[in-house]
Design a protein around this motif. Structure first.
Motif, PDB file in Angstrom:
ATOM      1  N   THR A  17     -21.868 -25.528  21.237  1.00 15.85           N
ATOM      2  CA  THR A  17     -20.507 -25.023  21.074  1.00 15.85           C
ATOM      3  C   THR A  17     -19.604 -26.183  20.684  1.00 15.85           C
ATOM      4  O   THR A  17     -19.527 -27.181  21.399  1.00 15.85           O
ATOM      5  CB  THR A  17     -19.989 -24.365  22.367  1.00 15.85           C
ATOM      6  N   ILE A  18     -18.936 -26.047  19.544  1.00 12.11           N
ATOM      7  CA  ILE A  18     -18.097 -27.118  19.012  1.00 12.11           C
ATOM      8  C   ILE A  18     -16.643 -26.658  19.042  1.00 12.11           C
ATOM      9  O   ILE A  18     -16.335 -25.556  18.591  1.00 12.11           O
ATOM     10  CB  ILE A  18     -18.489 -27.452  17.551  1.00 12.11           C
ATOM     11  N   LYS A  19     -15.760 -27.495  19.560  1.00 17.89           N
ATOM     12  CA  LYS A  19     -14.336 -27.160  19.607  1.00 17.89           C
ATOM     13  C   LYS A  19     -13.486 -28.349  19.176  1.00 17.89           C
ATOM     14  O   LYS A  19     -13.794 -29.489  19.507  1.00 17.89           O
ATOM     15  CB  LYS A  19     -13.922 -26.723  21.012  1.00 17.89           C
ATOM     16  N   ARG A  25      -9.798 -25.003  19.596  1.00 19.75           N
ATOM     17  CA  ARG A  25     -10.210 -24.046  18.566  1.00 19.75           C
ATOM     18  C   ARG A  25     -11.724 -24.163  18.415  1.00 19.75           C
ATOM     19  O   ARG A  25     -12.257 -25.253  18.195  1.00 19.75           O
ATOM     20  CB  ARG A  25      -9.529 -24.375  17.246  1.00 19.75           C
ATOM     21  N   GLU A  26     -12.419 -23.031  18.515  1.00 21.14           N
ATOM     22  CA  GLU A  26     -13.866 -23.064  18.313  1.00 21.14           C
ATOM     23  C   GLU A  26     -14.172 -23.253  16.831  1.00 21.14           C
ATOM     24  O   GLU A  26     -13.518 -22.688  15.969  1.00 21.14           O
ATOM     25  CB  GLU A  26     -14.522 -21.785  18.826  1.00 21.14           C
ATOM     26  N   ALA A  54     -14.963 -31.727  20.848  1.00 18.56           N
ATOM     27  CA  ALA A  54     -15.898 -31.715  21.967  1.00 18.56           C
ATOM     28  C   ALA A  54     -17.050 -30.785  21.629  1.00 18.56           C
ATOM     29  O   ALA A  54     -16.894 -29.834  20.872  1.00 18.56           O
ATOM     30  CB  ALA A  54     -15.204 -31.264  23.242  1.00 18.56           C
ATOM     31  N   MET A  55     -18.201 -31.101  22.190  1.00 14.32           N
ATOM     32  CA  MET A  55     -19.383 -30.256  22.064  1.00 14.32           C
ATOM     33  C   MET A  55     -19.832 -29.912  23.478  1.00 14.32           C
ATOM     34  O   MET A  55     -19.849 -30.781  24.359  1.00 14.32           O
ATOM     35  CB  MET A  55     -20.474 -30.979  21.285  1.00 14.32           C
ATOM     36  N   PHE A  56     -20.201 -28.628  23.678  1.00 16.30           N
ATOM     37  CA  PHE A  56     -20.531 -28.136  25.010  1.00 16.30           C
ATOM     38  C   PHE A  56     -21.897 -27.476  25.041  1.00 16.30           C
ATOM     39  O   PHE A  56     -22.328 -26.868  24.060  1.00 16.30           O
ATOM     40  CB  PHE A  56     -19.490 -27.103  25.467  1.00 16.30           C
TER      41      PHE A  56
END
Length: 141
Positions: A90-92, A101-102, A122-124
């Motif tokens: 998941t990148i935001k 914002r995704e 950020a990456m989740f």
């Protein structure tokens, strides 16, 4: 925080397969982050400081004047040039005031471009463990 010079991909594109460079990445310009990925992996060797659940590190890339890549020149580069395992899917982009914002980015090549408005992303993982990157010196050049 990561600090990067604007000349990350810089100079002549050299064929270095005879030196062990993977054929998919040769010829290639001077590229300090290419130390890992195809057959080898780059490692973090120094953490500047730790605060609660946050690690702060720094990356500075420099070339030696007169090296075999020739004169430096501007060339596109990922800023910051960091790659993570697929579980960080998941990148935001950070928009400020706690808003995110995704982003969607298909696997490359060819590589796409995301331009976060505040130079922070950020990456989740699926359980929301994350890695955030802030590069105040990033430009659109």
């Amino acid at each position: 925080m990561a600090l990067f010079r604007r000349l990350s991909y810089a100079g002549l594109r050299l064929d270095r397969k005879a030196e062990g460079q993977h054929k998919a990445w040769s010829p290639w310009s001077w590229n300090p982050i290419q130390a890992g990925g195809v057959g080898s992996w780059a490692r973090v060797t120094k953490i500047n400081r730790i605060e609660k659940h946050t690690l702060f590190s720094e990356f500075i890339s420099r070339r030696t004047n007169g090296d075999r890549w020739g004169p430096a020149k501007l060339s596109p580069q990922e800023i910051p040039a960091c790659y993570f395992t697929r579980n960080f899917s998941t990148i935001k982009s950070y928009l400020g005031n706690g808003a995110w914002r995704e982003e969607t980015q298909p696997p490359g090549p060819p590589w796409g471009k995301i331009r976060p408005p505040r130079n922070a992303m950020a990456m989740f993982t699926a359980n929301w463990q994350g890695i955030a990157l802030f590069s105040p010196a990033a430009t659109q050049n």
